[in-house]
Scaffold this motif. Structure first.
Motif, PDB file in Angstrom:
ATOM      1  N   TYR A  26       0.181   7.718   6.821  1.00 10.91           N
ATOM      2  CA  TYR A  26       0.798   9.058   6.602  1.00 10.91           C
ATOM      3  C   TYR A  26       1.250   9.279   5.365  1.00 10.91           C
ATOM      4  CZ  TYR A  26      -2.449  10.468  10.903  1.00 10.91           C
ATOM      5  OH  TYR A  26      -2.893  10.015  11.744  1.00 10.91           O
ATOM      6  N   ARG A  27       1.119  10.168   4.467  1.00  6.16           N
ATOM      7  CA  ARG A  27       1.737  10.816   3.481  1.00  6.16           C
ATOM      8  C   ARG A  27       1.740  11.894   3.720  1.00  6.16           C
ATOM      9  NH1 ARG A  27       1.051  13.813  -1.651  1.00  6.16           N
ATOM     10  NH2 ARG A  27       2.732  13.324  -2.497  1.00  6.16           N
ATOM     11  N   LEU A  28       3.304  12.464   3.924  1.00  2.85           N
ATOM     12  CA  LEU A  28       3.511  13.937   4.162  1.00  2.85           C
ATOM     13  C   LEU A  28       5.081  14.685   3.441  1.00  2.85           C
ATOM     14  CD1 LEU A  28       5.329  13.668   8.059  1.00  2.85           C
ATOM     15  CD2 LEU A  28       2.494  14.272   6.963  1.00  2.85           C
ATOM     16  N   PHE A  73       0.697  -1.291  -0.612  1.00  3.77           N
ATOM     17  CA  PHE A  73      -0.322   0.035  -0.081  1.00  3.77           C
ATOM     18  C   PHE A  73       1.089   1.176  -0.097  1.00  3.77           C
ATOM     19  CE2 PHE A  73      -2.510   3.344   2.067  1.00  3.77           C
ATOM     20  CZ  PHE A  73      -3.532   3.257   1.704  1.00  3.77           C
ATOM     21  N   VAL A  74       2.235   1.235   1.030  1.00  8.97           N
ATOM     22  CA  VAL A  74       2.476   2.599   0.944  1.00  8.97           C
ATOM     23  C   VAL A  74       3.512   2.637  -0.398  1.00  8.97           C
ATOM     24  CG1 VAL A  74       5.570   3.520   2.044  1.00  8.97           C
ATOM     25  CG2 VAL A  74       3.241   2.236   3.050  1.00  8.97           C
ATOM     26  N   LEU A 125       6.468   8.851   3.641  1.00  6.50           N
ATOM     27  CA  LEU A 125       5.108   7.965   4.332  1.00  6.50           C
ATOM     28  C   LEU A 125       5.742   7.583   5.299  1.00  6.50           C
ATOM     29  CD1 LEU A 125       2.540   7.266   2.134  1.00  6.50           C
ATOM     30  CD2 LEU A 125       5.341   8.614   0.730  1.00  6.50           C
ATOM     31  N   VAL A 126       4.417   7.839   6.066  1.00  8.24           N
ATOM     32  CA  VAL A 126       4.679   7.090   7.371  1.00  8.24           C
ATOM     33  C   VAL A 126       3.690   5.838   7.921  1.00  8.24           C
ATOM     34  CG1 VAL A 126       4.613   7.912  10.266  1.00  8.24           C
ATOM     35  CG2 VAL A 126       5.703   9.824   7.962  1.00  8.24           C
ATOM     36  N   VAL A 127       3.963   5.144   8.983  1.00  6.88           N
ATOM     37  CA  VAL A 127       3.336   4.018   9.485  1.00  6.88           C
ATOM     38  C   VAL A 127       3.161   4.034  10.652  1.00  6.88           C
ATOM     39  CG1 VAL A 127       3.043   1.898   9.131  1.00  6.88           C
ATOM     40  CG2 VAL A 127       3.740   2.405   7.227  1.00  6.88           C
ATOM     41  N   CYS A 128       2.553   4.105  11.087  1.00  8.12           N
ATOM     42  CA  CYS A 128       2.176   4.411  12.141  1.00  8.12           C
ATOM     43  C   CYS A 128       1.436   2.614  13.243  1.00  8.12           C
ATOM     44  CB  CYS A 128       0.873   5.182  12.961  1.00  8.12           C
ATOM     45  SG  CYS A 128       1.738   7.221  12.007  1.00  8.12           S
TER      46      CYS A 128
END
Length: 527
Positions: free
Chosen positions: A519-521, A426-427, A481-484
């Motif tokens: 999240y996409r920053l 997905f990322v 791209l941030v995975v939490c």
């Protein structure tokens, strides 16, 4: 007579084949769905992937305590299986499972050679179905193949000593060198090997003292030479880096306060002895699971474990004493098993940090061998004949029934590998094929599992360098791209370097994927 012997031989072979098939099933069934695949496993397959692409290494994973490194041999074991499975991380897990099955066979071989095939059948059967052993045989991790190498090294030691075979002594050292690259508790194995050779030499010394001593020196030289070869990749790294890890290991043992005189010395010895039999042979629950059982059940369970463990050990000591008094050749095998359990358990008394089940990996086969010997002794006890056979069969049946309650795949699969791949996919899709930075906000995991998938897909994230190494900030791409994994999650302003190094940012996208948030920053443009 020959016909009866052939018939018994066939029955034993059929039983062994059935045990090996059962062991294979318990270790390989739906292994991809149940295997562990988190940051550490991702790191390992990344290194194996790099090895397959020409980036060789002399350094292995870090040890669980102390912060020093192991040798790289496990990565080189992994690499062919990773390639064979087309870079699917299940390949190395299958390798561990196959080592587990090989250990089942080796226990049978060890017991058959030292005792008889009946003990071999009992011990290998119990090892094949042990839930704890199975759990450690279904995921890729360097200590998980240590039981095979520890048993093989001690088997080779016994054969080398009984036949005075120099080549086998070299192999003993070689196997010890490999074991030391899998986990540093193989040091205990080295102490056992050293003590066995000294003790056996004292009791079996023949001829003039000078000649016997020179022969002992020759034997230690062969073991040491094999060890240097087996440990050579790590030794090469140490020589190139001023013995950095040797110094760290020395400081951990003698100056860290984690080893040495211990107020819990005797408790540690009792705890390790009990868990060695309880956790491995009798599916005794861990402390975290005590609440699932009544106190009466736990007390009864504990009493049974202690009874069998003590009787098995006393039977071993009785056999050792009897063979010593009669000067039988059997003394060597009973001495080896006695040193294995007493030194192995005793040395844990000096360890001050928590002792986990996998620390026993170098002793995993031992309690099964001892319990197998006890069950066989009850079966053959002449004074109670049929009652003994019935009692032995009952004990074996109850142990098997107890262990079958804990097979891992009786519970829902965690599907960690599939979950990691789904999130990484997905990322990767959200990057739209453009360069990107990546960050993971987590409570204790690392991002290597995700990075592995990005790497094999040919789209690895760019690592943000500090301003000294990258004054023009070329490593900070246009998207992060941030995975939490830790929820709730607030990535903006997070102190994690991968986020802070990206600079002031705005949220350009937010999605819920599986059990995480993504999240996409993008860089903040201001007003």
């Amino acid at each position: 007579m020959i016909s009866i012997q052939n018939s018994k031989f066939k029955i034993q072979n059929y039983l062994l084949m059935a045990i090996l098939l059962l062991a294979s099933f318990l270790r390989l069934y739906r292994i991809q769905d149940y295997m562990t695949f988190l940051g550490d496993e991702g790191r390992d397959v990344l290194v194996a992937y790099n090895i397959l692409h020409g980036h060789l290494t002399l350094l292995g994973p870090t040890s669980s305590v102390g912060g020093f490194f192991l040798g790289p041999i496990y990565y080189y074991f992994m690499a062919p299986f990773l390639l064979l499975f087309n870079y699917n991380p299940v390949g190395p897990a299958v390798m561990v499972a196959l080592f587990g099955v090989a250990t089942v066979w080796l226990i049978y071989k060890f017991c058959s050679d030292l005792f008889n095939s009946k003990i071999g059948i009992i011990a290998s059967c119990l090892y094949a179905i042990s839930p704890l052993v199975i759990a450690y045989s279904r995921s890729s991790w360097n200590p998980n193949i240590l039981p095979f190498f520890s048993l093989l090294s001690l088997y080779a030691l016994y054969k080398a000593s009984s036949k005075n075979n120099g080549k086998l002594l070299f192999i003993v050292g070689l196997l010890l060198g490999v074991a030391m690259q899998l986990h540093y508790l193989a040091i205990f194995l080295g102490v056992i090997i050293f003590t066995y050779k000294i003790t056996a030499w004292i009791f079996n010394k023949k001829g003039k003292w000078t000649g016997a001593f020179l022969n002992l020196i020759r034997q230690f030289f062969l073991i040491t030479a094999g060890f240097i070869v087996g440990w050579s990749p790590f030794l090469a790294f140490e020589i190139r880096h001023n013995l950095l890890d040797f110094k760290n290991i020395f400081n951990f043992v003698f100056h860290s306060g984690n080893t040495g005189a211990n107020p819990n010395f005797f408790y540690n010895i009792y705890d390790v002895f009990f868990r060695l039999f309880g956790r491995l042979v009798f599916y005794f629950p861990s402390k975290e699971q005590f609440s699932q059982y009544s106190l009466r059940i736990l007390d009864l369970w504990t009493a049974v474990v202690l009874l069998i463990a003590v009787l098995s050990t006393l039977l071993l000591l009785k056999s050792l004493y009897k063979s010593f008094r009669s000067k039988e050749e059997d003394f060597g095998k009973y001495l080896l098993l006695s040193l294995w359990i007493f030194i192995g358990v005793f040395l844990f008394g000096f360890y001050k940090k928590p002792i986990y089940d996998y620390y026993f990996a170098f002793m995993f086969p031992l309690p099964f061998i001892l319990v197998g010997g006890l069950i066989f002794k009850i079966y053959e006890f002449k004074k109670i004949k049929n009652i003994g056979k019935l009692l032995a069969a009952l004990v074996l049946f109850l142990v098997i029934l107890l262990n079958l309650q804990g097979v891992p795949f009786r519970y829902p699969a965690n599907r960690q590998l599939n979950q990691m791949e789904t999130i990484a996919r997905f990322v990767n899709d959200k990057t739209e094929g453009k360069a990107f930075n990546f960050a993971l906000i987590t409570g204790g995991n690392s991002d290597h599992a995700y990075r592995y998938f990005f790497t094999i897909w040919g789209h690895p994230p760019v690592t943000i360098e500090n301003s000294f190494n990258d004054p023009k900030r070329t490593t900070a791409t246009n998207q992060l791209l941030v995975v939490c994994e830790s929820l709730p999650c607030y990535p903006l302003g997070n102190s994690l370097w991968e986020i802070a190094g990206f600079g002031q940012a705005d949220i350009a996208g937010h999605w819920n994927v599986s059990v995480v948030e993504v999240y996409r920053l993008v860089h903040h443009k201001g007003k």
